[in-house]
Design an enzyme around this catalytic site. Sequence first.
Site, short mmCIF file in Angstrom:
data_model
loop_
_atom_site.label_atom_id
_atom_site.label_comp_id
_atom_site.label_asym_id
_atom_site.label_seq_id
_atom_site.Cartn_x
_atom_site.Cartn_y
_atom_site.Cartn_z
N CYS A 257 -20.27 53.15 -14.74
CA CYS A 257 -19.36 54.28 -14.87
C CYS A 257 -17.95 53.82 -14.48
CB CYS A 257 -19.84 55.40 -13.92
SG CYS A 257 -18.79 56.85 -13.82
N GLY A 258 -16.95 54.46 -15.02
CA GLY A 258 -15.59 54.15 -14.63
C GLY A 258 -15.33 54.39 -13.16
#
Length: 161
Positions: free
Chosen positions: A36-37
Amino acid sequence: MQSIYDFSVTTLSGQVQPMADFRGQVLLIVNVASACGFTPQYADLQQLYQQYRERGLLVLGFPCNQFGGQEPGSATEIAQFCQLRFAADFPMFAKIEVNGPRAEPLFTYLKQQQAGFLRLGRIHWNFTKFLVDREGRVVGRFAPHQKVSALVAQVESLLGK
């Protein structure tokens, strides 16, 4: 009336863990993902945990693959990722869903207590953070983009002097 201590969850190693075992501690409960970012927040969560665990803070990580397939790994792969990439040693739990009919009951409860954005009662992405006081009350909800460092003052307040 239901409380956080009425739930049990499954650890990453497959053991049932009653939330009542965490009674008297301040909890930061987070749905996490390895692709995930916001994944770099693992480092910040680990730092917070290291800094305050002796005073009674527990960070609890719940892997979730419900948002863009960002946590596809097995329990073993998740554990290895957390340890090798971030040296994260806070408690991790089995992969869950946080929304919908198969949502983890603990997260359904957390969302009832802190409905979040527009009071919709949904989690919108990984790294949503819930803060629970020593009495088991859900006292805060923080969006994924909110940095872990922004929680320090509230954590310190809940831990006391």
